[in-house]
Enzyme design. Structure first.
Site, short mmCIF file in Angstrom:
data_model
loop_
_atom_site.label_atom_id
_atom_site.label_comp_id
_atom_site.label_asym_id
_atom_site.label_seq_id
_atom_site.Cartn_x
_atom_site.Cartn_y
_atom_site.Cartn_z
N GLY A 281 -11.15 -4.04 18.49
CA GLY A 281 -9.75 -4.41 18.45
C GLY A 281 -9.25 -4.71 17.06
O GLY A 281 -9.99 -4.62 16.08
N GLY B 114 1.87 2.95 6.58
CA GLY B 114 0.92 1.95 7.06
C GLY B 114 -0.32 2.52 7.70
O GLY B 114 -0.72 3.67 7.47
N GLY C 103 -12.84 0.55 24.17
CA GLY C 103 -11.39 0.72 24.30
C GLY C 103 -10.93 2.02 23.70
O GLY C 103 -11.71 2.98 23.55
N GLY D 199 0.82 -1.20 0.00
CA GLY D 199 0.00 0.00 0.00
C GLY D 199 0.85 1.24 0.00
O GLY D 199 1.63 1.50 -0.92
N LEU E 209 0.45 -0.82 19.40
CA LEU E 209 0.70 0.61 19.40
C LEU E 209 1.76 0.92 18.35
O LEU E 209 2.75 0.21 18.23
CB LEU E 209 1.19 1.08 20.77
CG LEU E 209 0.24 0.87 21.95
CD1 LEU E 209 0.96 1.13 23.27
CD2 LEU E 209 -0.97 1.80 21.81
N ALA E 210 1.57 2.02 17.63
CA ALA E 210 2.52 2.39 16.59
C ALA E 210 3.92 2.59 17.17
O ALA E 210 4.92 2.16 16.56
CB ALA E 210 2.06 3.65 15.87
N HIS F 156 6.69 26.60 35.83
CA HIS F 156 5.41 27.15 36.29
C HIS F 156 4.98 28.27 35.36
O HIS F 156 5.79 29.10 34.97
CB HIS F 156 5.58 27.70 37.71
CG HIS F 156 4.35 28.40 38.22
ND1 HIS F 156 3.24 27.70 38.66
CD2 HIS F 156 4.06 29.71 38.37
CE1 HIS F 156 2.32 28.57 39.06
NE2 HIS F 156 2.79 29.79 38.90
N CYS G 277 -1.01 3.45 10.77
CA CYS G 277 -0.86 4.60 11.67
C CYS G 277 -0.97 5.92 10.91
O CYS G 277 -1.74 6.80 11.29
CB CYS G 277 0.47 4.53 12.40
SG CYS G 277 0.80 5.99 13.41
#
Length: 456
Positions: free
Chosen positions: A262, A41, A177, A37, A309-310, A435, A43
């Protein structure tokens, strides 16, 4: 027919595959990178990047609705989905062009086409054979469905949902999820009514339970509905929508059903089993150093059991390239890889949950602290609530960092360093956090865990 020979052949050009290729050429190896492709990919083209573009558009929509609270006069007129999609596509196109240029500039040979492993050192691409001294399998994953649940029409996966040119009035999301929570968050911000269906007792069930409960409260406050602990049974489609039935007889009607249960490994019909690679339910089994049972053949990313996970795949790609080059890289366990859910509010975590730490070390050996973001100045300015929870061994290192609140994903880098280097809170407490930043909330939590809280 032709034959090409390389030191390393990488099958798949996603996060894991292209990382392996880039690191390998840095180390002086010749690389052939096979991709059917587009480089980058799932991700880059269908997952991480395009969904985050949608989530940013959703954040802008929410801020425009509430602008008067910040003294800004504006008017929310609605969502222009063609324009949202144009923004999403422009981000993806820019990153894709950059990746193509990077791969080309490093001298990596890209072979376009679908590859099939035909021997321990050979991949067939059409009529061509690509031979490597080592092979890296990095073929990625696909959106799963449930047995008997056909994808089509108004029942769709995240890939189809990305391409919608309209905002549905009512959406059902099957799966609570990461993917389900993120799309639910986007659609709610865009003005849809959303119901999440999750068979387990909590949303984002892989997270610390107290964080899951806070997300549920936040979603409820936003008007996102959800059903927990009851399994999906069936769905029927009609001209204007879908009718979903749960196992307890509950009926949920919606315009579309997003199936987010999933991802499965993309390994079918690629020759892995025929060559003798040990598999389990489509996943490629490896040792802790990502080597398969066949010498010279490695696997990385979503096809290896564990977190999908990528950035895990990316790290594994680098690891394998260094392993092949003889550098003996350090193994990073899945437990110590950071996770982020980019919903509103965001969730970020790394390391042990309190329950897992108690199982491992004994409940009497674990101490925790939870710091409320309400005490953090920047969080108040942003208008976010949430918390940071730390888990440690008593008189020992910090084992887990768990956060919920707007933009906390940007804080997880420090959490990853703390957990992976087994830092003690007493050692971290003296170090300053600028801060006013949300990062200060981590500093306050470390102070509290070290026994000297100030604002907590």
């Amino acid at each position: 027919m032709s034959e090409q020979n390389f030191d390393l052949v990488v099958l798949g050009g996603g996060s894991g595959g292209y990382a392996a290729a880039l690191r390998a050429v840095q180390l002086g190896l010749t690389v052939g990178l096979i991709e059917k492709g587009k480089l980058g990919g799932t991700c880059l083209h269908l997952g991480c990047i395009p969904t985050k573009a949608l989530l940013h558009s959703a954040e802008v929509a929410d801020f425009s609705r509430d602008a008067a609270k910040y003294g800004v006069k504006t008017q929310f007129e609605g969502i222009d989905m063609p324009a949202v999609n144009a923004f999403r596509k422009s981000i993806v196109a820019s990153k894709f062009k950059g990746l193509q240029g990077l791969i080309k500039s490093r001298g990596i040979t890209v072979i376009e086409g679908e590859g099939r492993l035909i021997s321990p050192n050979t991949v067939q691409v059409g009529a061509d054979t690509i031979v490597g001294k080592n092979i890296v399998l990095a073929t990625g994953s696909y959106s799963r469905s449930l047995p008997g649940l056909a994808i089509g029409g108004r029942v769709m996966t995240s890939e189809h949902a990305l391409e919608l040119e309209f905002v549905p009035k009512k959406v059902a999301v099957l799966g609570g999820g990461v993917i389900g929570a993120e799309f639910a968050s986007v659609w709610k911000s865009f003005g849809a009514d959303v119901t999440i269906i999750e068979a387990l007792p909590h949303l984002v069930p892989n997270e610390e339970e107290s964080i899951s409960k806070q997300l549920e409260r936040a979603f409820r406050k936003r008007g996102i509905e959800y059903s927990l602990g009851i399994r999906f049974q069936s769905v029927t489609q009609h001209e204007n929508g879908v009718v979903i039935t749960l196992e307890d007889g509950t009926v949920i009607e919606a315009e579309i059903l997003l199936v987010a249960v999933g991802r499965g490994p993309s390994t079918a019909r690629l020759g892995f089993e025929e060559v003798g690679v040990t598999m389990d339910r489509g996943f490629v089994l490896t040792d802790e150093r990502l080597a398969t049972n066949i010498p010279g053949v490695f696997a990385v990313g979503d096809i290896v059991p564990g977190l999908q996970l990528a950035h895990r795949g990316f790290q594994q790609g680098i690891f394998v390239a260094e392993e092949i080059a003889g550098l003996n890289p350090i193994v990073v366990d899945d437990l110590n890889i950071p996770k982020v859910t980019y919903s509103d509010p965001e969730i970020a975590s790394v390391g042990y949950s309190e329950a897992k730490a108690a199982e491992k070390f004994g409940a009497d050996q674990i101490s925790t602290v939870e710091y409320n973001l309400g005490g953090n100045g920047k969080s108040s300015i942003l208008g976010t609530s949430g918390s940071i929870k730390l888990v440690r061994v008593k008189d020992g290192p910090i084992l887990g960092v768990h956060m919920i609140g707007a933009r906390v994903g940007e804080l997880i880098g420090e959490g990853q360093l703390v957990v992976n280097w087994e830092a003690y809170p007493e050692d971290i407490a003296p170090f300053l956090h600028a801060h006013p930043t949300q990062n200060e909330a981590l500093g306050e939590a470390f102070l509290a865990l070290a026994g000297k809280p100030l604002h907590a």
